[in-house]
Design a protein around this motif. Structure first.
Motif, PDB file in Angstrom:
ATOM      1  N   SER A   1       0.835  -1.203   0.000  1.00 56.99           N
ATOM      2  CA  SER A   1       0.000   0.000   0.000  1.00 56.99           C
ATOM      3  C   SER A   1       0.872   1.256   0.000  1.00 56.99           C
ATOM      4  O   SER A   1       0.543   2.263  -0.635  1.00 56.99           O
ATOM      5  N   HIS A   2       2.008   1.193   0.698  1.00 58.89           N
ATOM      6  CA  HIS A   2       2.961   2.309   0.659  1.00 58.89           C
ATOM      7  C   HIS A   2       3.561   2.449  -0.740  1.00 58.89           C
ATOM      8  O   HIS A   2       3.760   3.572  -1.226  1.00 58.89           O
ATOM      9  N   ILE A   3       3.883   1.319  -1.372  1.00 56.07           N
ATOM     10  CA  ILE A   3       4.444   1.358  -2.725  1.00 56.07           C
ATOM     11  C   ILE A   3       3.453   2.021  -3.683  1.00 56.07           C
ATOM     12  O   ILE A   3       3.835   2.841  -4.538  1.00 56.07           O
ATOM     13  N   ASP A   4       2.187   1.683  -3.545  1.00 59.27           N
ATOM     14  CA  ASP A   4       1.165   2.285  -4.412  1.00 59.27           C
ATOM     15  C   ASP A   4       1.089   3.802  -4.202  1.00 59.27           C
ATOM     16  O   ASP A   4       0.909   4.564  -5.167  1.00 59.27           O
ATOM     17  N   GLU A   5       1.212   4.235  -2.973  1.00 60.48           N
ATOM     18  CA  GLU A   5       1.195   5.670  -2.697  1.00 60.48           C
ATOM     19  C   GLU A   5       2.399   6.368  -3.330  1.00 60.48           C
ATOM     20  O   GLU A   5       2.276   7.465  -3.905  1.00 60.48           O
ATOM     21  N   LEU A   6       3.564   5.741  -3.218  1.00 62.88           N
ATOM     22  CA  LEU A   6       4.761   6.327  -3.837  1.00 62.88           C
ATOM     23  C   LEU A   6       4.626   6.360  -5.359  1.00 62.88           C
ATOM     24  O   LEU A   6       5.088   7.314  -6.013  1.00 62.88           O
ATOM     25  N   TYR A   7       4.021   5.319  -5.900  1.00 59.59           N
ATOM     26  CA  TYR A   7       3.793   5.278  -7.349  1.00 59.59           C
ATOM     27  C   TYR A   7       2.918   6.454  -7.791  1.00 59.59           C
ATOM     28  O   TYR A   7       3.228   7.136  -8.775  1.00 59.59           O
ATOM     29  N   GLU A   8       1.837   6.698  -7.073  1.00 60.57           N
ATOM     30  CA  GLU A   8       0.931   7.777  -7.431  1.00 60.57           C
ATOM     31  C   GLU A   8       1.609   9.139  -7.284  1.00 60.57           C
ATOM     32  O   GLU A   8       1.379  10.059  -8.082  1.00 60.57           O
TER      33      GLU A   8
END
Length: 628
Positions: free
Chosen positions: A259-266
C-alpha cells in the motif's frame, strides 16, 4: 489468573561422592533398586503417563480452535509429562530427542524433536531413557558439578511407536486458514495466498496449483476444500506455504508494504518534465505517459502497479548483467585486466580512457563494449547471443525476456558514436587478441535491444539481491563473487553522471537506461524495476528517480540508515532480530519442530515436596499466552 497448562521435565543430577563411603552408598542404592523391581516401576510410570496424555488429547479441541480445549488433567503422582497440550498454530508439543534410529519413515508424521529440549543458557540435555531400562549413570556429560545428568521423563522412548504427537504441517495450515470451519472455500485460500505476496503462477507452487485445478474438476463440490482435499493439494509445497502463512518472509506484512508502494507510485506519477530519448529513433515511439513499478523480494513476494507488462528494451540496464556473466565465467582478475573500477566523471558515451588506456568501468559505453568482447570468446554472434539469453531467462525465473529487432536495426544505423568508441578501443588494444571489433559492436547492439517487462526485470534485480539465486526458481544463476562486484559497481557508477548524487541520497545499487528503466537492488530484501520513458538531462527516468528518493525517505533501505542513534524510518522487514531460518534448513521436519517449540518458555520452578531437593530440578514449559 488464566488456566495454566504445563508440562514438566525432571533433570536428576548425581552429586560427586566422597571416596569409600560414596562407593558403598552407590552399591547399596543399586541393590535396593534391583530388589525393588526397577523395571516394574518404569512400566507402572509408563501406564500412568500414557493414560494422562490420552485423557488430555481427548479433551482438547482441534489445533487452532478457539479456547484451546478443556483444561488438562493433572498428571498422576510420580510422573513427569513432557508433552504440553496443543494450542494454536506453532504451539504443538515437543518430544524428547531420539537418535537417528528413531526417525520415522513417513514424512507426514514426526515423532521426535530435531533438537534436544533446553533451558535457556544451559545447553542441550541428555536423551531420555528408554522404557524398561534403568536411567543410565553415564559419565560422558561434563557438567559444572562434575557429575552426570539424565532426564527422568517416563516414556520418552514411547515416541518411537506413538505416531502423531506433532500435528502435520498440512493440518496446522488447514486449521489456520479454516478458522474453525470444516471446509475452506477455494477463493478464500487463493485470496489468503495472494495476501502473502505469492502468486498462483509462482513456479514453486506449480504442483499445488495443478493439483488444485485437478481437484476442482473432479469433485462435486468444486468450490470447497475439506481437510483431506486441502492436504492433497498443498502437501507438495507445504514448507513454502507454511512459511508464507506464518509471515516468515522477508517482508511479513506485505499488504501494508505494498500500500505504501502504491502511494509512492501515485506521487511519482504526478511528476512532469523530461524528454523521451530520440537519438535512437525506435525509442522515440514510446508514450511519455507510460509508468510502471514492479518488485520481487528475495522470498519471491511480488507486487506490480502501472504499465508493468509493456515490453521495453534494457539498453544500458543490461550492462551490469553482462558484466556479472563475464565475472561469473572468467573471474574478477581476468575481467579487470581489460576494464577499470573507477567512476569516470564524464558522459557515458565519451571517447576517453583511464591512465592505463583502459575504460574506466563496465557501466560506461567503452567499458560495456570491452566486456561484451569477453563473453564466450571464440564463438560466433548467434551462439553468444543464445548464451546470454539463457542467462537472462534464468535470472528472470523464465519470465518474459525478448528481443526487439527493430530497436537493434535502429541502434546499429544510428550508432556512429559507438563505432567511434569501438575503433578508439581497437587502436588502444583494449580488446582480447583476435577480436573482431565490428562483430562485437553488433553483439553489443543486440544485447542493448533485449526486451523485458517491469515484472521480469524485477526478478532479475531480485536475483542480484538474493546473492545470485533466483527467488522464484531457487536456482543459482551467478556466483557470489559476480554478484558482489556487480552491486559494488552499480552503487558507484550505475547512474551515469548522477551516480554520486544517487549514492548519497538513495544509497542503493542501481542502473539506469535510456529507454527509461531503473534497475534497483535492495540487498537481501528485494529488487525493483521502475520504468518511465521521459528522461532528465542526465539520462535518467524523471519519475523513476523521484520514486527511488521517496522510497528511501520512507523506508530504512539506504545503506547507512541503520546506524545507531539514527531517526527511525519504516522498516518493512521482519523485526525482533529473528534469523530467517533459525532452525537450520527449512525442510519438513525442521519446520515442524520449530512450530512445536514455538512460543514456549522453559522455566525453573521449585521441586514438589516429595522430591529430593538435592537431586532434582524441575523445569516447566508454559505457553507465553498462558502466563499471567
Amino acid at each position: 489468573m488464566t488456566n495454566r497448562r504445563t508440562a514438566s521435565l525432571t533433570v536428576k543430577s548425581v552429586r560427586p561422592m566422597a571416596r569409600g563411603g560414596g562407593r558403598a552408598q552407590r552399591c547399596a542404592r543399586g541393590a535396593a533398586g534391583r530388589r525393588g523391581g526397577q523395571s516394574a516401576r518404569w512400566r507402572r510410570m509408563m501406564r500412568l503417563w500414557r493414560s494422562a496424555l490420552l485423557r488430555e488429547l481427548l479433551l482438547l479441541g482441534p489445533p487452532g480452535a478457539a479456547g484451546g480445549g478443556a483444561p488438562a488433567p493433572a498428571p498422576a503422582a510420580g510422573t513427569r509429562r513432557l508433552q504440553p497440550p496443543f494450542a494454536a498454530l506453532g504451539a504443538s508439543p515437543p518430544a524428547a530427542r531420539r537418535g537417528p534410529a528413531a526417525l520415522p519413515a513417513a514424512r507426514g508424521l514426526c515423532t521426535r524433536s530435531e533438537g534436544a529440549l533446553e533451558e535457556p543458557g544451559k545447553g542441550a540435555q541428555a536423551p531420555s531413557p528408554t522404557p524398561g531400562e534403568p536411567p543410565a549413570d553415564s559419565g560422558h556429560n561434563n557438567n559444572h558439578g562434575g557429575g552426570s545428568k539424565e532426564m527422568a521423563v517416563g516414556g520418552g522412548g514411547e515416541n518411537k511407536i506413538k505416531q502423531g504427537l506433532l500435528p502435520s504441517l498440512e493440518d496446522l495450515l488447514f486449521y489456520t486458514i479454516a478458522e474453525g470451519q470444516e471446509k475452506i472455500p477455494v477463493h478464500k485460500f487463493i485470496t489468503a495466498l495472494k495476501s502473502t505476496g505469492l502468486r498462483t503462477s509462482d513456479p514453486r507452487l506449480k504442483e499445488c496449483m495443478d493439483m488444485l485445478r485437478l481437484t476442482l474438476q473432479t469433485t462435486s463440490d468444486g468450490v470447497m476444500l475439506d481437510k483431506d482435499l486441502f492436504k492433497k493439494c498443498v502437501q507438495s509445497n507445504i514448507v513454502l506455504l507454511t512459511q508464507a502463512f506464518r509471515r516468515k518472509f522477508v517482508i511479513p506484512d506485505f499488504m501494508s508494504f505494498t500500500s505504501h508502494i502504491d502511494e509512492l507510485y501515485e506521487s511519482a506519477k504526478k511528476q512532469s518534465g523530461g524528454k523521451v530519448a530520440d537519438y535512437i529513433p525506435q525509442l522515440a515511439k514510446f508514450s511519455p505517459d507510460l509508468w510502471g513499478v514492479s518488485l520481487c523480494t528475495v522470498d519471491g513476494q511480488r507486487h506490480s502497479v502501472g504499465d508493468t507488462k509493456v515490453p521495453f528494451c534494457l539498453q544500458s540496464c543490461v550492462k551490469p548483467l553482462k558484466y556479472a556473466i563475464a565475472v561469473n565465467d572468467l573471474g574478477t582478475e581476468y575481467v579487470h585486466r581489460y576494464v577499470g573500477k573507477e567512476p569516470s566523471g564524464l558522459r557515458f558515451n565519451k571517447l576517453f580512457l583511464n591512465e592505463d588506456d583502459r575504460p574506466h568501468n563496465p557501466m560506461v559505453n567503452a567499458g560495456a563494449i570491452v566486456i561484451t568482447s569477453l563473453i564466450k570468446q571464440g564463438a560466433n554472434n548467434a551462439e553468444k547471443f543464445d548464451y546470454v539469453m539463457q542467462f537472462m531467462n534464468k535470472m528472470a525465473g523464465n519470465e518474459y525476456v525478448g528481443f526487439s529487432n527493430a530497436t537493434f536495426q535502429s541502434e546499429r544505423e544510428s550508432g556512429d558514436r559507438n563505432f567511434a568508441i569501438g575503433y578508439y578501443l581497437k587502436e588502444k588494444k583494449c580488446f582480447p587478441e583476435g577480436t573482431d571489433m565490428v562483430a562485437i559492436l553488433d553483439f553489443y547492439f543486440q544485447l542493448c535491444s533485449i526486451e523485458v517487462t517491469c515484472e521480469s526485470a524485477s526478478v532479475m534485480a531480485a536475483t542480484l539481491a538474493n546473492g545470485g539465486f533466483c527467488p522464484i526458481t531457487g536456482e543459482r544463476v551467478l556466483s557470489p563473487e559476480a554478484v558482489r562486484n556487480t552491486l559494488s559497481l552499480m552503487h558507484s557508477c550505475g547512474m551515469y553522471d548522477f551516480s554520486g548524487q544517487f549514492a548519497f541520497h538513495v544509497g542503493l545499487p542501481a542502473k539506469s537506461g535510456v529507454a527509461g528503466g531503473i534497475l534497483l537492488v535492495v540487498p537481501n530484501v528485494m529488487g525493483l524495476m521502475c520504468w518511465s520513458p521521459p528522461l532528465d538531462k542526465m539520462g535518467n527516468s524523471v519519475k523513476g528517480i523521484h520514486f527511488c528518493h521517496d522510497l528511501v525517505s520512507l523506508c530504512n533501505f539506504h545503506n547507512y540508515d541503520n546506524l545507531r542513534h539514527f531517526a527511525k524510518k519504516l522498516d518493512p522487514r521482519r523485526e525482533g532480530g529473528d534469523q530467517r531460518h533459525s532452525f537450520g534448513p527449512m525442510d519438513y521436519e525442521n519446520l515442524q519442530q520449530e512450530l512445536a517449540l514455538k512460543e514456549t518458555v522453559w522455566k525453573k520452578v521449585s521441586p514438589e515436596s516429595n522430591e529430593d531437593i538435592s537431586r532434582t530440578v524441575v523445569y516447566r514449559m508454559e505457553g507465553r499466552g498462558e502466563q499471567n
